[in-house]
Design a protein around this motif. Sequence first.
Motif, short mmCIF file in Angstrom:
data_model
loop_
_atom_site.label_atom_id
_atom_site.label_comp_id
_atom_site.label_asym_id
_atom_site.label_seq_id
_atom_site.Cartn_x
_atom_site.Cartn_y
_atom_site.Cartn_z
N VAL A 176 38.95 61.24 26.81
CA VAL A 176 37.70 60.75 27.38
C VAL A 176 37.38 61.59 28.62
N TRP A 177 36.08 61.90 28.81
CA TRP A 177 35.68 62.72 29.95
C TRP A 177 34.43 62.13 30.58
N LEU A 178 34.49 61.89 31.89
CA LEU A 178 33.34 61.44 32.67
C LEU A 178 32.96 62.52 33.67
N VAL A 179 31.65 62.77 33.79
CA VAL A 179 31.15 63.79 34.70
C VAL A 179 30.04 63.18 35.55
N LYS A 180 30.12 63.37 36.86
CA LYS A 180 29.07 62.91 37.78
C LYS A 180 28.22 64.10 38.21
N LEU A 181 26.90 63.98 38.03
CA LEU A 181 25.93 64.98 38.45
C LEU A 181 25.08 64.40 39.56
N ASN A 182 24.61 65.27 40.45
CA ASN A 182 23.61 64.79 41.40
C ASN A 182 22.23 64.83 40.76
N ALA A 183 21.20 64.49 41.52
CA ALA A 183 19.85 64.39 40.96
C ALA A 183 19.31 65.73 40.46
N ALA A 184 19.91 66.83 40.91
CA ALA A 184 19.48 68.16 40.48
C ALA A 184 20.34 68.71 39.35
N GLY A 185 21.30 67.92 38.86
CA GLY A 185 22.14 68.36 37.75
C GLY A 185 23.38 69.12 38.15
N VAL A 186 23.73 69.11 39.44
CA VAL A 186 24.92 69.81 39.93
C VAL A 186 26.13 68.88 39.82
N VAL A 187 27.24 69.38 39.26
CA VAL A 187 28.44 68.57 39.09
C VAL A 187 29.02 68.21 40.46
N GLN A 188 29.27 66.90 40.68
CA GLN A 188 29.89 66.43 41.91
C GLN A 188 31.36 66.10 41.70
#
Length: 424
Positions: free
Chosen positions: A275-287
């Motif tokens: 399983v993989w979770l990815v957080k992006l900011n509002a501009a699509g940049v990985v946080q």
Amino acid sequence: GTNNDMAYSIAPTSDGGYVVAGFTASTDGDVTGNHGEYDYWVVKLNSTGTILWQKTYGGTNNDMAYSIAPTSDSGFIVAGLTTSYDGDINDNNGGGDVWIVKINSSGVLQWQKTLGGTASDQAKSISQTADGGYVMAGKTYSNDLDVSGNHGDYDFWVVKLDSAGTIQWQKALGGTNEDEAISIIKTTDGGYAVAGIIYSNASNGNITGQHGEHDFWIVKLNSLGTIQWQRPLGGSNSDRGYSIVQTNDGGFVVAGSCQSYNGDVVTGNNDNGGVWLVKLNAAGVVQWQKPFGGSEYEEAISLIKTTDGGFAVAGFTYSNDGDVSGNHGDSDLWILKLSGENLGTTDFQRNAMIVYPNPVTDVLQIQGVTEPITAIKIIDLTGKTILEQTTSNHFFDVELLPQGIYLLEVYTKKYKHTYKFTKQ
């Protein structure tokens, strides 16, 4: 019943119950009214899981529902695919069409629409929009009739419908190989975010920055379907995105599976995939990004935000080690509850407020919000704003609300706090 019956989508309803959509090949047990082969199957449950009503929709061929959402009139919108030309289906363009079904609160069919071209088309996600219409995402192999702009093979297909199911605009998004949209959400800026899988092995069409075999693909659209940004996520192996939610800071979290050890994937569990979770900011940049799992294969299929600022993930696992314990054999359903704190966000602290009493009959009291309150909203489970006040008060009169489950949104200068409550 005694044949195959599959659920693909569930949503809470305003009466505290649930509505489930999928498809059935049965004609007995809990199922009545099957038209032949697989039918759409919609089941309304009360709060304890007792069936209140069930309905089948379709024709003599296969009809499969993948998504259901409540509508502002207390009914439901259902989307999937049809290969039928009869029964409840009035028209079919050929090769399998998207099929949109609007039903009332009792499951009575109000209208239906087939969408697509002469090749294969299907819907995987649908929801109601602020104007009373609908937005749908899936995939299309067509490039005629309702579909234009296909880049080759299957493309993401995003369609905006009015309240009667008439197409207002459509967008085919992708590259020259197969691409499939799995999830679409409305965003706070009035646009949409779409998540799915790209199989294209090179950057082309709308896709730039792909990493390898399969990637998550996140596309941010404005209200007219124009791409604002797009982001492939993954490494050189197979990585698949299935579900997306928007976070309180205007960014996004995406869930799926990863088999990569490079690119955006900082650590993986093994070659089998996790399983993989990815957080992006509002501009699509990985946080941030987080893999979860064991030594075998697992996938996340569905992701939701929880009221404590964390997330709940549903999928399946073959593992019985690492993050996984208690496997009963072969593949098991796997549920993960993740807190915002452990994932390195401040969503948990931002939502650290208390709302009481819950359930409530007249006045909600709000505690724990240290900044001045600028606005308070009551939102029903379809996303419609029911009540709103611009005030610094730490209370809200809900006496005139109908009974049901609602969301309370408390706005300060910096944050939006969200809390679920029940009106009795």
